[in-house]
Design an enzyme around this catalytic site. Sequence first.
Site, PDB file in Angstrom:
ATOM      1  N   GLY A 174       0.933  -0.931   0.042  1.00 54.24           N
ATOM      2  CA  GLY A 174       0.005  -0.185  -0.040  1.00 54.24           C
ATOM      3  C   GLY A 174       0.929   1.194  -0.065  1.00 54.24           C
ATOM      4  O   GLY A 174       1.921   1.206   0.421  1.00 54.24           O
ATOM      5  N   TYR A 175       0.196   2.290  -0.275  1.00 57.58           N
ATOM      6  CA  TYR A 175       0.868   3.579  -0.299  1.00 57.58           C
ATOM      7  C   TYR A 175       0.458   4.526   0.468  1.00 57.58           C
ATOM      8  O   TYR A 175      -0.664   4.880   0.671  1.00 57.58           O
ATOM      9  CB  TYR A 175       0.925   4.309  -2.022  1.00 57.58           C
ATOM     10  N   LEU A 176       1.533   5.286   1.381  1.00 60.68           N
ATOM     11  CA  LEU A 176       0.944   6.303   2.390  1.00 60.68           C
ATOM     12  C   LEU A 176       1.063   7.540   1.693  1.00 60.68           C
ATOM     13  O   LEU A 176       0.729   8.522   2.117  1.00 60.68           O
ATOM     14  CB  LEU A 176       1.625   6.058   3.527  1.00 60.68           C
TER      15      LEU A 176
END
Length: 93
Positions: free
Chosen positions: A29-31
């Site tokens: 996932g990307y923050l």
Amino acid sequence: MKIEIERKFLVIDSAFKDQAISHHHILQGYLSKDPERIVRIRLSDNIAWLTIKGKSKKNGMTRLEWETAIPHEDAKALLQLSIGKPIEKIRYI
């Protein structure tokens, strides 16, 4: 800090899977997806990483990258903060 060299290959079919000696399930996932700095969380089996990637250089193939292993439970918690739905993929070795 490392320099990542990006290489991409066109896969014609799935015959490579028959030649694989192992595979890893990956959840990421990307923050942050800001083009200036991408922050990614990745879990693979029981290993987890936090990765920060800088903006691609003019040649489009290299960029600065910083990565560190983090506790699996921390990565699972950080995935809850990711932008959009986490990505699932299988990497064949």
